[in-house]
Design an enzyme around this catalytic site. Structure first.
Site, PDB file in Angstrom:
ATOM      1  N   TYR A 164      39.212  28.084  39.942  1.00  0.00           N
ATOM      2  CA  TYR A 164      40.211  29.309  39.901  1.00  0.00           C
ATOM      3  C   TYR A 164      40.366  29.105  38.337  1.00  0.00           C
ATOM      4  O   TYR A 164      41.022  30.272  37.942  1.00  0.00           O
ATOM      5  CB  TYR A 164      41.199  28.497  39.857  1.00  0.00           C
ATOM      6  N   LYS A 168      40.076  33.062  35.945  1.00  0.00           N
ATOM      7  CA  LYS A 168      41.013  33.374  35.177  1.00  0.00           C
ATOM      8  C   LYS A 168      41.055  33.176  33.136  1.00  0.00           C
ATOM      9  O   LYS A 168      41.162  34.514  32.807  1.00  0.00           O
ATOM     10  CB  LYS A 168      42.452  32.670  35.594  1.00  0.00           C
TER      11      LYS A 168
END
Length: 256
Positions: A164, A168
């Site tokens: 994740y 990002k």
């Protein structure tokens, strides 16, 4: 906190906005915000048709224009078809918000290849896919706003979120690179990096993890989806026409 749709200025009247992953959470709040500002909103979803239809109906009930659009943003060809359909129907896209995202948290020693790839495919490649297919229309118009929803995890990193956080952080690099490429044509590309926001995703966290997260926030509370939507609304409007390549952290001070 909610979006005051009755008094919102219609500063985006005549604009067309595509919000990916807009059936729930932050995406839903963004779609409602842009709709309240007068934009025609394409509410993108992959698996939550009923929820996306509800968001579109809520915008229309308030006097706006919206429709739900099904597309898995991780699918390059599908994004191309979605772009063509939107242009064919509306003639343009003025605002693109890349919000679609998933999480598959695990420690790096336990993380599977599928857990890593699936998160990167949706969160990062999905944004590439939509930008790639819509950028030529932005260039032709010589105007537009692209807003990528990153995360404080992409700024600081987070244990158990290597996939994740990488996706990002990648969105931030994508934002800055595309901003440099498109700035000469009047197109602004920025990112918003939310902190811990009170959504279904964070509600699924164990209570101890939620408490630990709040303890890390200088303002000692989770943010609300509407607070992210306010930042996106600003970047989508005319007041941000000279802002590009920036990352706005809406995180209660976590990235200080």
């Amino acid at each position: 906190m909610g979006i005051n749709t009755e008094t919102a200025e219609k500063t985006l009247r005549g604009k067309v906005a595509l919000v990916t992953g807009a059936s729930r959470g932050i995406g839903r709040a963004i779609a409602l915000k842009l709709g309240s500002m007068g934009a025609a909103v394409l509410v993108n979803y992959s698996g939550s048709a009923d929820r996306a239809a509800e968001v579109a109906a809520q915008i229309e009930a308030l006097g706006g224009n919206a429709e739900a659009v099904c597309c898995d943003v991780a699918d390059y060809a599908a994004c191309g078809r979605m772009a063509e359909e939107i242009i064919g129907r509306y003639g343009k896209v003025d605002i693109l918000v890349n919000n679609a995202g998933i999480a598959r948290d695990n420690l790096i020693l336990r993380m599977s290849e599928e857990e890593y790839d699936s998160v990167l495919n949706v969160n990062l490649k999905g944004a590439f896919n939509t930008i790639r297919h819509l950028s030529r229309y932005f260039l032709k118009q010589r105007s537009g706003k692209i807003i990528n929803i990153s995360s404080v995890s992409g700024v600081l990193g987070n244990a158990g979120q290597a996939n994740y956080s990488a996706s990002k952080a990648g969105l931030i690099g994508l934002t800055k690179s595309v901003a440099r490429e498109l700035a000469g044509r009047g197109i602004c590309v920025n990112a918003v990096a939310p902190g811990f926001i009170d959504t279904e995703m964070t509600k699924a966290m164990p209570e101890k993890a939620r408490e630990a997260a709040v303890d890390m926030i200088p303002m000692k509370r989770m943010g609300l989806p509407e607070e992210i939507a306010e930042a996106v609304g600003f970047l989508a409007g005319g007041g941000a026409d000279y802002i590009t390549g920036q990352v706005i952290c809406v995180d209660g001070g976590m990235a200080i």
